[in-house]
Motif scaffolding. Sequence first.
Motif, PDB file in Angstrom:
ATOM      1  N   ASP A  38       0.811  -1.226   0.000  1.00 32.75           N
ATOM      2  CA  ASP A  38       0.000   0.000   0.000  1.00 32.75           C
ATOM      3  C   ASP A  38       0.846   1.280   0.000  1.00 32.75           C
ATOM      4  OD1 ASP A  38       1.079  -0.077   2.530  1.00 32.75           O
ATOM      5  OD2 ASP A  38      -0.824   0.148   3.599  1.00 32.75           O
ATOM      6  N   HIS A  39       2.161   1.151  -0.185  1.00 32.08           N
ATOM      7  CA  HIS A  39       3.030   2.328  -0.059  1.00 32.08           C
ATOM      8  C   HIS A  39       2.677   3.410  -1.076  1.00 32.08           C
ATOM      9  CE1 HIS A  39       6.490   4.658   1.165  1.00 32.08           C
ATOM     10  NE2 HIS A  39       6.890   4.740  -0.084  1.00 32.08           N
ATOM     11  N   GLY A  40       2.425   3.008  -2.313  1.00 27.31           N
ATOM     12  CA  GLY A  40       2.087   3.988  -3.342  1.00 27.31           C
ATOM     13  C   GLY A  40       0.804   4.720  -3.036  1.00 27.31           C
ATOM     14  N   ILE A  41      -0.199   3.996  -2.585  1.00 25.86           N
ATOM     15  CA  ILE A  41      -1.493   4.598  -2.252  1.00 25.86           C
ATOM     16  C   ILE A  41      -1.332   5.548  -1.073  1.00 25.86           C
ATOM     17  CG2 ILE A  41      -3.834   4.102  -1.432  1.00 25.86           C
ATOM     18  CD1 ILE A  41      -3.420   1.295  -2.818  1.00 25.86           C
ATOM     19  N   THR A  42      -0.594   5.099  -0.064  1.00 21.99           N
ATOM     20  CA  THR A  42      -0.370   5.910   1.130  1.00 21.99           C
ATOM     21  C   THR A  42       0.322   7.225   0.794  1.00 21.99           C
ATOM     22  OG1 THR A  42      -0.244   3.954   2.554  1.00 21.99           O
ATOM     23  CG2 THR A  42       0.813   5.948   3.362  1.00 21.99           C
ATOM     24  N   MET A  43       1.394   7.149   0.025  1.00 23.78           N
ATOM     25  CA  MET A  43       2.139   8.345  -0.343  1.00 23.78           C
ATOM     26  C   MET A  43       1.299   9.279  -1.212  1.00 23.78           C
ATOM     27  SD  MET A  43       5.092   8.214   1.157  1.00 23.78           S
ATOM     28  CE  MET A  43       6.244   9.265   0.263  1.00 23.78           C
ATOM     29  N   SER A  44       0.541   8.711  -2.112  1.00 21.99           N
ATOM     30  CA  SER A  44      -0.319   9.515  -2.972  1.00 21.99           C
ATOM     31  C   SER A  44      -1.362  10.274  -2.159  1.00 21.99           C
ATOM     32  CB  SER A  44      -1.005   8.618  -4.007  1.00 21.99           C
ATOM     33  OG  SER A  44      -1.851   9.376  -4.846  1.00 21.99           O
ATOM     34  N   GLY A  46      -1.147  11.090   0.997  1.00 21.62           N
ATOM     35  CA  GLY A  46      -0.463  12.075   1.826  1.00 21.62           C
ATOM     36  C   GLY A  46      -0.185  13.358   1.080  1.00 21.62           C
ATOM     37  N   PHE A  47       0.353  13.254  -0.122  1.00 22.99           N
ATOM     38  CA  PHE A  47       0.706  14.467  -0.861  1.00 22.99           C
ATOM     39  C   PHE A  47      -0.519  15.158  -1.469  1.00 22.99           C
ATOM     40  CE2 PHE A  47       5.000  12.678  -0.559  1.00 22.99           C
ATOM     41  CZ  PHE A  47       5.643  13.802  -0.078  1.00 22.99           C
ATOM     42  N   MET A  48      -1.557  14.397  -1.765  1.00 17.04           N
ATOM     43  CA  MET A  48      -2.801  15.051  -2.198  1.00 17.04           C
ATOM     44  C   MET A  48      -3.378  15.889  -1.054  1.00 17.04           C
ATOM     45  SD  MET A  48      -4.917  12.582  -4.821  1.00 17.04           S
ATOM     46  CE  MET A  48      -4.938  11.106  -3.836  1.00 17.04           C
ATOM     47  N   ALA A  49      -3.289  15.350   0.156  1.00 19.39           N
ATOM     48  CA  ALA A  49      -3.775  16.088   1.329  1.00 19.39           C
ATOM     49  C   ALA A  49      -2.955  17.353   1.561  1.00 19.39           C
ATOM     50  CB  ALA A  49      -3.721  15.192   2.567  1.00 19.39           C
ATOM     51  N   VAL A  50      -1.645  17.255   1.376  1.00 17.36           N
ATOM     52  CA  VAL A  50      -0.769  18.427   1.515  1.00 17.36           C
ATOM     53  C   VAL A  50      -1.196  19.518   0.554  1.00 17.36           C
ATOM     54  CG1 VAL A  50       1.576  19.284   1.117  1.00 17.36           C
ATOM     55  CG2 VAL A  50       1.231  17.165   2.409  1.00 17.36           C
ATOM     56  N   ASN A  51      -1.396  19.156  -0.699  1.00 17.78           N
ATOM     57  CA  ASN A  51      -1.761  20.158  -1.702  1.00 17.78           C
ATOM     58  C   ASN A  51      -3.142  20.753  -1.460  1.00 17.78           C
ATOM     59  OD1 ASN A  51       0.429  20.489  -3.818  1.00 17.78           O
ATOM     60  ND2 ASN A  51       0.318  18.272  -3.683  1.00 17.78           N
ATOM     61  N   ALA A  52      -4.053  19.936  -0.953  1.00 19.04           N
ATOM     62  CA  ALA A  52      -5.388  20.454  -0.626  1.00 19.04           C
ATOM     63  C   ALA A  52      -5.300  21.526   0.449  1.00 19.04           C
ATOM     64  CB  ALA A  52      -6.300  19.315  -0.174  1.00 19.04           C
ATOM     65  N   GLU A  53      -4.443  21.317   1.447  1.00 20.78           N
ATOM     66  CA  GLU A  53      -4.278  22.305   2.513  1.00 20.78           C
ATOM     67  C   GLU A  53      -3.527  23.543   2.024  1.00 20.78           C
ATOM     68  OE1 GLU A  53      -5.496  22.481   5.729  1.00 20.78           O
ATOM     69  OE2 GLU A  53      -6.724  20.862   4.911  1.00 20.78           O
TER      70      GLU A  53
END
Length: 220
Positions: A38-44, A46-53
């Motif tokens: 699940d590493h790819g999904i997890t990282m994706s 995480g960074f989508m959440a960063v950009n949303a904020e």
Amino acid sequence: MSEKAARCLGSMFQRISIAINAEKDRLSELDGAIGDADHGITMSLGFMAVNAELTKLDAAQALPSEIFAVAASAFLDAVGASTGPLYATAFRRASQALKADESLSPASQAMIVDEMRAGIQQRGKGQRGDKTMLDAWIPAAEAAIEARARSLEVAGMWSAILDAAETGADSTSSMVAARGRAARLGQRSLGHIDPGAASAVIILRAMKDTFVNDGAAAHP
């Protein structure tokens, strides 16, 4: 100047998110060999959440240190797995260090890489050779520090950083995992590139693309 610097970091996190998203299946496949797949999904996520904020911030008012502070909180909120605290600590360390130099100068860029390395190492207690993301981050940070000592220009510095990270990540295929879930596999972890090291290379490549292409406008 701080507006340009903030926009540069905003662009950096967008680049990271796009690059991670494009490689998330490969990263999860690497993780499937030695972890939970699940590493790819997890990282994706995480960074989508960063950009949303980050879209909620006013770039005209934000400082680079604030960008990294927001990234730390957003990543941790989105990613509860072990990767979350590691990168949250990395971003928080970078944020703290940037308060002394908000310019995104070449020296500041090298400092960001080394502070991210320090945050991951502080939180994960790992070292080179454990078959983790640190096998990419430690050589990348060493290359950054050496490049600054030699006064390399930005493009040369980032080429050295990325080359070191890629070599480090590739070397994990010949390691037996000493930390994380992969450590349970013992010798069976041999022959597989660590997914965390692979995603570190993607992050650093996106950082390089940003600072080499956009960074000149972000500092004097």
